[in-house]
Design a protein around this motif. Structure first.
Motif, PDB file in Angstrom:
ATOM      1  N   UNK A 234       0.949  -1.254  -0.108  1.00 50.18           N
ATOM      2  CA  UNK A 234       0.002  -0.113  -0.005  1.00 50.18           C
ATOM      3  C   UNK A 234       0.877   1.192  -0.052  1.00 50.18           C
ATOM      4  N   UNK A 235       0.690   2.192  -1.047  1.00 48.03           N
ATOM      5  CA  UNK A 235       1.547   3.491  -0.863  1.00 48.03           C
ATOM      6  C   UNK A 235       0.872   4.259   0.294  1.00 48.03           C
ATOM      7  N   UNK A 236       1.540   4.299   1.263  1.00 55.39           N
ATOM      8  CA  UNK A 236       1.008   5.108   2.632  1.00 55.39           C
ATOM      9  C   UNK A 236       1.029   6.504   2.203  1.00 55.39           C
ATOM     10  N   UNK A 237       2.042   7.065   1.852  1.00 55.58           N
ATOM     11  CA  UNK A 237       2.089   8.555   2.056  1.00 55.58           C
ATOM     12  C   UNK A 237       0.981   9.058   0.801  1.00 55.58           C
ATOM     13  N   UNK A 238       0.890   8.477  -0.242  1.00 60.05           N
ATOM     14  CA  UNK A 238       0.025   9.191  -1.146  1.00 60.05           C
ATOM     15  C   UNK A 238      -1.317   8.609  -0.540  1.00 60.05           C
ATOM     16  N   UNK A 239      -1.611   7.597  -0.306  1.00 57.65           N
ATOM     17  CA  UNK A 239      -2.915   7.147   0.564  1.00 57.65           C
ATOM     18  C   UNK A 239      -3.412   8.059   1.524  1.00 57.65           C
ATOM     19  N   UNK A 240      -2.691   8.267   2.494  1.00 55.20           N
ATOM     20  CA  UNK A 240      -2.973   9.350   3.643  1.00 55.20           C
ATOM     21  C   UNK A 240      -3.179  10.883   2.883  1.00 55.20           C
ATOM     22  N   UNK A 241      -2.351  11.240   2.028  1.00 49.95           N
ATOM     23  CA  UNK A 241      -2.751  12.446   1.438  1.00 49.95           C
ATOM     24  C   UNK A 241      -4.186  12.745   0.910  1.00 49.95           C
ATOM     25  N   UNK A 242      -4.396  11.478   0.033  1.00 45.74           N
ATOM     26  CA  UNK A 242      -5.846  11.471  -0.658  1.00 45.74           C
ATOM     27  C   UNK A 242      -6.775  11.610   0.558  1.00 45.74           C
ATOM     28  N   UNK A 243      -6.407  10.846   1.358  1.00 46.07           N
ATOM     29  CA  UNK A 243      -7.584  10.683   2.549  1.00 46.07           C
ATOM     30  C   UNK A 243      -7.929  11.844   3.230  1.00 46.07           C
ATOM     31  N   UNK A 244      -6.909  12.655   3.420  1.00 47.40           N
ATOM     32  CA  UNK A 244      -6.992  13.892   4.264  1.00 47.40           C
ATOM     33  C   UNK A 244      -7.439  14.921   3.417  1.00 47.40           C
ATOM     34  N   UNK A 245      -7.102  15.008   2.313  1.00 46.68           N
ATOM     35  CA  UNK A 245      -7.508  16.141   1.271  1.00 46.68           C
ATOM     36  C   UNK A 245      -8.993  15.745   1.117  1.00 46.68           C
ATOM     37  N   UNK A 246      -9.551  14.548   0.844  1.00 49.00           N
ATOM     38  CA  UNK A 246     -11.076  14.211   0.791  1.00 49.00           C
ATOM     39  C   UNK A 246     -11.729  14.576   1.762  1.00 49.00           C
ATOM     40  N   UNK A 247     -11.133  14.148   2.971  1.00 50.33           N
ATOM     41  CA  UNK A 247     -12.016  14.310   4.441  1.00 50.33           C
ATOM     42  C   UNK A 247     -12.097  16.003   4.579  1.00 50.33           C
ATOM     43  N   UNK A 248     -11.061  16.661   4.083  1.00 48.41           N
ATOM     44  CA  UNK A 248     -11.072  18.157   4.369  1.00 48.41           C
ATOM     45  C   UNK A 248     -12.020  18.717   3.470  1.00 48.41           C
ATOM     46  N   UNK A 249     -12.226  18.351   2.383  1.00 46.57           N
ATOM     47  CA  UNK A 249     -13.012  18.808   1.424  1.00 46.57           C
ATOM     48  C   UNK A 249     -14.664  18.423   1.817  1.00 46.57           C
ATOM     49  N   UNK A 250     -14.679  17.368   2.452  1.00 44.09           N
ATOM     50  CA  UNK A 250     -15.982  16.995   2.864  1.00 44.09           C
ATOM     51  C   UNK A 250     -16.317  17.955   3.879  1.00 44.09           C
ATOM     52  N   UNK A 251     -15.663  18.077   4.736  1.00 50.31           N
ATOM     53  CA  UNK A 251     -15.951  19.066   5.960  1.00 50.31           C
ATOM     54  C   UNK A 251     -16.319  20.491   5.606  1.00 50.31           C
ATOM     55  N   UNK A 252     -15.357  21.086   4.729  1.00 53.87           N
ATOM     56  CA  UNK A 252     -15.594  22.456   4.270  1.00 53.87           C
ATOM     57  C   UNK A 252     -16.696  22.390   3.181  1.00 53.87           C
ATOM     58  N   UNK A 253     -17.054  21.580   2.342  1.00 56.33           N
ATOM     59  CA  UNK A 253     -18.054  21.582   1.334  1.00 56.33           C
ATOM     60  C   UNK A 253     -19.477  21.596   2.245  1.00 56.33           C
ATOM     61  N   UNK A 254     -19.572  21.015   3.554  1.00 58.26           N
ATOM     62  CA  UNK A 254     -20.387  21.026   4.395  1.00 58.26           C
ATOM     63  C   UNK A 254     -20.574  22.253   5.084  1.00 58.26           C
ATOM     64  N   UNK A 255     -19.444  22.740   5.617  1.00 62.95           N
ATOM     65  CA  UNK A 255     -19.686  23.938   6.261  1.00 62.95           C
ATOM     66  C   UNK A 255     -20.010  25.068   5.591  1.00 62.95           C
ATOM     67  N   UNK A 256     -19.593  25.262   4.301  1.00 66.31           N
ATOM     68  CA  UNK A 256     -19.860  26.632   3.651  1.00 66.31           C
ATOM     69  C   UNK A 256     -21.302  26.628   3.445  1.00 66.31           C
TER      70      UNK A 256
END
Length: 337
Positions: A234-256
Motif C-alpha cells: 500500500x502506498x502509505x504517503x499518497x493514500x494518507x494525502x488523498x484521504x486527508x484531502x478528501x476528508x477536508x473537502x467533505x468538511x468544508x463543502x458541508x460547512x460553507x
C-alpha cells in the motif's frame, strides 16, 4: 461461503438504514410551520396539480433543504470516521482537529470581505481547513512523543487560535448586519439551503465519498500501521494525502452551506461501531447513512420544536454530549468487569 452471512447482514443493515432515512425524509417533508399532508405529497409525486403554495413549499423549500442536510450529515460523519481511523484516535473529529475552526475562519472572511457567495465560501473554507490540518500534523511532529495524542493537542491549540481569529473578525464586522449573519452562521442552520447550494456542494461531497469508498481496502490496511501497509504494497504517503484531502473537502463543502454543525463527526462514527461493529471496510457506508439520518432528524426538530427555528448545533451538541457520556460510562463498566 464463509463471508456470505456477513454480507447478508451488511446488506440488511444498509437496507434498514435506507428505509429509516426514507421515513425521516418523508416526515421532515410533512412537518413544519406550513403543514403539508401525506396526501398532498403523494399528489405531487404523481404529478397531479396542487395549490401553488403547496408545490413551492415542497419542491423549492423542503426537498432541497432535506437533501442538503442528508448529504452534509453524511459528509461530516464520514470525515470524522476517517480521521479517527487514520489517526487511530477515538476523539479525532473535524471539530477537535481544528478543521471546522479553520474552515470557519475562511468562511467568515468570505462573508466579511467578499460577496459571501456559496462558491467563494467553499474556496475560503477549504483553504482554511486544509491549512489547519497541515499545521496540526506539522505541530504534532515537532512536539515529539506520542504522535497521535499530540495530534489532538495540536488540533485543540489551533482550534483556539481559529476561535481567536473569528472573534477578531467579529470585532471588525458591522454590528448592524455582518455580525448577526456571522453569529447565526457559526451556530449552523440549513434554513437558507436551496437547489443552488446543493448543486455546488453535492458534486464535491459525492466525488470525495466515492474516492474514499473505492480506497476503503487501502485505508483499512493503513489503519494497521505503516509497516504492515508497506508490506502489503500500500502506498502509505499518497493514500494518507488523498484521504486527508478528501476528508477536508467533505468538511468544508458541508460547512460553507450550513455553518458549524457540531459533534456529528465525533459521535456518529462511535454509534456506527457500536451498532454495526468495527470493520472499517464495511462501516464507511453505514456511517454515512447514519450521519445523514441524524442530521436530518436534528434539522427537522430544529425547525419544529419552537415557533422560531433553532440553530441545529444546539441540538447536535446536546445529543453528542449525552452520547459521549453514555459511551464513557459503558466503557468504564466494561473495563471494571
Amino acid at each position: 461461503m464463509y463471508d456470505f452471512p456477513r454480507r447478508r447482514n451488511r446488506s440488511r443493515n444498509l437496507l434498514l438504514l435506507l428505509l429509516l432515512l426514507s421515513a425521516v425524509f418523508f416526515c421532515s417533508c410533512v412537518t413544519g410551520q406550513y403543514e403539508l399532508t401525506a396526501e398532498k405529497i403523494l399528489f405531487v409525486l404523481r404529478g397531479m396539480p396542487l395549490a401553488p403554495m403547496d408545490s413551492v413549499i415542497f419542491r423549492e423549500v423542503r426537498v432541497p433543504r432535506n437533501l442538503t442536510a442528508c448529504i452534509c450529515g453524511a459528509a461530516l460523519a464520514s470525515a470524522g470516521f476517517l480521521y479517527q481511523e487514520l489517526f487511530r484516535n477515538p476523539l479525532a473529529s473535524p471539530d477537535l482537529l481544528g478543521v471546522s475552526g479553520g474552515a470557519s475562519v475562511g468562511a467568515v472572511c468570505a462573508i466579511l470581505f467578499g460577496t459571501g457567495g456559496i462558491a467563494e465560501k467553499q474556496f475560503f473554507s477549504f483553504t482554511g481547513g486544509l491549512t489547519v490540518v497541515f499545521l496540526s500534523v506539522l505541530l504534532s511532529s515537532a512536539i515529539g512523543g506520542n504522535r497521535y495524542f499530540n495530534l489532538v493537542i495540536s488540533g485543540v491549540i489551533l482550534s483556539a487560535l481559529a476561535n481567536s481569529a473569528i472573534m477578531a473578525l467579529k470585532y471588525l464586522a458591522d454590528p448592524t448586519s455582518e455580525l448577526a449573519a456571522i453569529d447565526y452562521w457559526l451556530m449552523g442552520s440549513y434554513s437558507l439551503a436551496g437547489w443552488n447550494d446543493l448543486r455546488i456542494c453535492a458534486p464535491v461531497i459525492l466525488i470525495c465519498l466515492t474516492i474514499l469508498f473505492l480506497l476503503r481496502y487501502r485505508i483499512k490496511v493503513l489503519t494497521l500501521g505503516p509497516e504492515e501497509a508497506h508490506t502489503l504494497g500500500i502506498p502509505v504517503r499518497s493514500t494518507k494525502r488523498i484521504c486527508i484531502l478528501c476528508s477536508t473537502l467533505l468538511v468544508t463543502a458541508s460547512i460553507c452551506v450550513s455553518g458549524i454543525v457540531s459533534w456529528i463527526g465525533l459521535i456518529v462514527p462511535h454509534l456506527a461501531r457500536t451498532v454495526f461493529g468495527s470493520d472499517f471496510e464495511h462501516n464507511l457506508a453505514e456511517t454515512a447513512l447514519l450521519g445523514a439520518i441524524l442530521t436530518l432528524a436534528a434539522d427537522t426538530c430544529a425547525r419544529n420544536l419552537t415557533s422560531s427555528e433553532l440553530p441545529i448545533s444546539i441540538l447536535t451538541t446536546a445529543f453528542g454530549a449525552v452520547c459521549l457520556t453514555v459511551f464513557l460510562i459503558s466503557v468504564r463498566r466494561t473495563a471494571n468487569n
